[in-house]
Design an enzyme around this catalytic site. Structure first.
Site, mmCIF file in Angstrom:
data_model
loop_
_atom_site.group_PDB
_atom_site.id
_atom_site.type_symbol
_atom_site.label_atom_id
_atom_site.label_comp_id
_atom_site.label_asym_id
_atom_site.label_seq_id
_atom_site.Cartn_x
_atom_site.Cartn_y
_atom_site.Cartn_z
ATOM 1 N N HIS A 1 1.535 4.362 -3.082
ATOM 2 C CA HIS A 1 1.439 5.819 -3.016
ATOM 3 C C HIS A 1 2.569 6.472 -3.804
ATOM 4 O O HIS A 1 2.360 7.434 -4.550
ATOM 5 C CB HIS A 1 1.520 6.294 -1.562
ATOM 6 C CG HIS A 1 0.234 6.225 -0.807
ATOM 7 N ND1 HIS A 1 -0.936 6.797 -1.255
ATOM 8 C CD2 HIS A 1 -0.071 5.650 0.392
ATOM 9 C CE1 HIS A 1 -1.906 6.589 -0.376
ATOM 10 N NE2 HIS A 1 -1.407 5.898 0.643
ATOM 11 N N GLU B 1 -6.026 6.914 -1.113
ATOM 12 C CA GLU B 1 -5.918 5.748 -0.231
ATOM 13 C C GLU B 1 -6.567 4.518 -0.870
ATOM 14 O O GLU B 1 -6.021 3.418 -0.805
ATOM 15 C CB GLU B 1 -6.582 6.051 1.118
ATOM 16 C CG GLU B 1 -5.881 7.109 1.938
ATOM 17 C CD GLU B 1 -4.445 6.747 2.283
ATOM 18 O OE1 GLU B 1 -4.157 5.554 2.502
ATOM 19 O OE2 GLU B 1 -3.600 7.661 2.320
ATOM 20 N N HIS C 1 0.834 -1.208 0.000
ATOM 21 C CA HIS C 1 0.000 0.000 0.000
ATOM 22 C C HIS C 1 0.869 1.258 0.000
ATOM 23 O O HIS C 1 0.626 2.194 -0.778
ATOM 24 C CB HIS C 1 -0.900 -0.006 1.239
ATOM 25 C CG HIS C 1 -1.635 1.274 1.474
ATOM 26 N ND1 HIS C 1 -2.888 1.523 0.955
ATOM 27 C CD2 HIS C 1 -1.283 2.398 2.160
ATOM 28 C CE1 HIS C 1 -3.275 2.739 1.308
ATOM 29 N NE2 HIS C 1 -2.319 3.284 2.045
ATOM 30 N N GLU C 2 1.887 1.276 0.854
ATOM 31 C CA GLU C 2 2.729 2.477 0.951
ATOM 32 C C GLU C 2 3.541 2.695 -0.322
ATOM 33 O O GLU C 2 3.683 3.833 -0.791
ATOM 34 C CB GLU C 2 3.651 2.376 2.178
ATOM 35 C CG GLU C 2 2.927 2.288 3.513
ATOM 36 C CD GLU C 2 1.973 3.446 3.765
ATOM 37 O OE1 GLU C 2 2.167 4.528 3.170
ATOM 38 O OE2 GLU C 2 1.018 3.273 4.539
#
Length: 273
Positions: free
Chosen positions: A140, A198, A136-137
């Site tokens: 980004h 997100e 997920h990070e």
């Protein structure tokens, strides 16, 4: 009024040229601040952060963070190359560090600079749970969400300046404008913008963790544990920078089959839990 009109024309012109392409969605995104400026700043800030915090080295957890990070980065490279974006990561300088902190968090700066706090490890629970967080990070950074947020903030400021100039002769209306503009752009634009990032990072991260060989359904289990930690102490979704945990769980459960199918294109058939 003439100044405001000229400013609007200049703004539209800037928007027409200051865009980049999201390699995962194919959509045009805001890029008023180029990565040639952002990445050097991010790298410097990352080193400053590490110098001011306790970095954990040579432990099983620290080695796991580096190992999972390398697998996620390799998955990103494979995906991007296969989809016509070879060289997309040329300016990235991957780094993965575990930092001693009770904070339940992890982050990835533009350019691939990753920090995982020890406080999140009891919730990630295992390697696959950590892969969900790091996927997920990293997503980004790959989708240039930091660049988009900086660009959106600049547009928000330009709009505020234009409004104040247009109402310069009417202080009362100027004050009303500033209050309404601040609340309206925050709740109506900036917060939804953040939540969309997100959600996009959840989706991309799920694909990356699957290509890296991890079971994507584990991400939903991770968010179930996150939700249990919240104890209902979260703001309404429309006032938050993040989607609610229940929304994320539903999305991830719906996307998991797609992530597995994407991973199979790369020869991944077994997914680690």
């Amino acid at each position: 009024m003439k100044f405001s009109k000229s400013l609007s024309i200049l703004l539209l012109g800037a928007l027409a040229v200051a865009c980049s392409t999201n390699p995962f969605t194919g959509k045009q995104t805001l890029a008023l601040v180029p990565n040639s400026q952002i990445l050097p700043m991010a790298f410097q800030q990352y080193q400053e952060f590490l110098s001011e915090h306790k970095v954990v080295n040579n432990t099983a957890d620290a080695r796991m963070v580096k190992s999972v990070g390398q697998k996620i980065a390799a998955a990103a490279e494979r995906y991007l190359t296969a989809n016509g974006y070879a060289g997309y990561l040329a300016d990235y300088r991957w780094e993965y560090n575990l930092v001693d902190s009770k904070e339940v968090n992890a982050w990835c700066m533009p350019g691939g600079k990753i920090v995982v706090y020890t406080g999140i490890l009891p919730i990630t629970k295992d390697e696959a749970g950590l892969a969900a967080v790091m996927g997920h990070e990293v997503a980004h950074a790959l989708a240039n969400h930091g660049q988009q947020r900086m660009s959106a903030a600049q547009l928000q400021q330009v709009g505020a300046v234009a409004g104040n100039i247009a109402l310069a002769n009417n202080p009362e209306n100027q004050q009303i404008f500033n209050t309404a503009y601040g609340l309206g752009t925050n709740v109506g634009v900036m917060l939804p913008f953040s939540r969309s990032h997100e959600t996009e990072a959840d989706h991309i991260g799920l694909i990356l963790m699957a290509i890296a060989g991890y079971e994507p359904a584990v991400a939903a289990e991770l968010w179930q544990r996150m939700q249990a930690q919240e104890n209902g102490n979260t703001p309404p979704e429309f006032l938050s920078t993040h989607p609610s945990s229940s929304t994320r769980i539903q999305n991830i459960q719906a996307w998991a089959p797609e992530a597995r199918a994407e991973a199979r294109k790369f020869g991944v058939t077994n997914f680690k839990r």
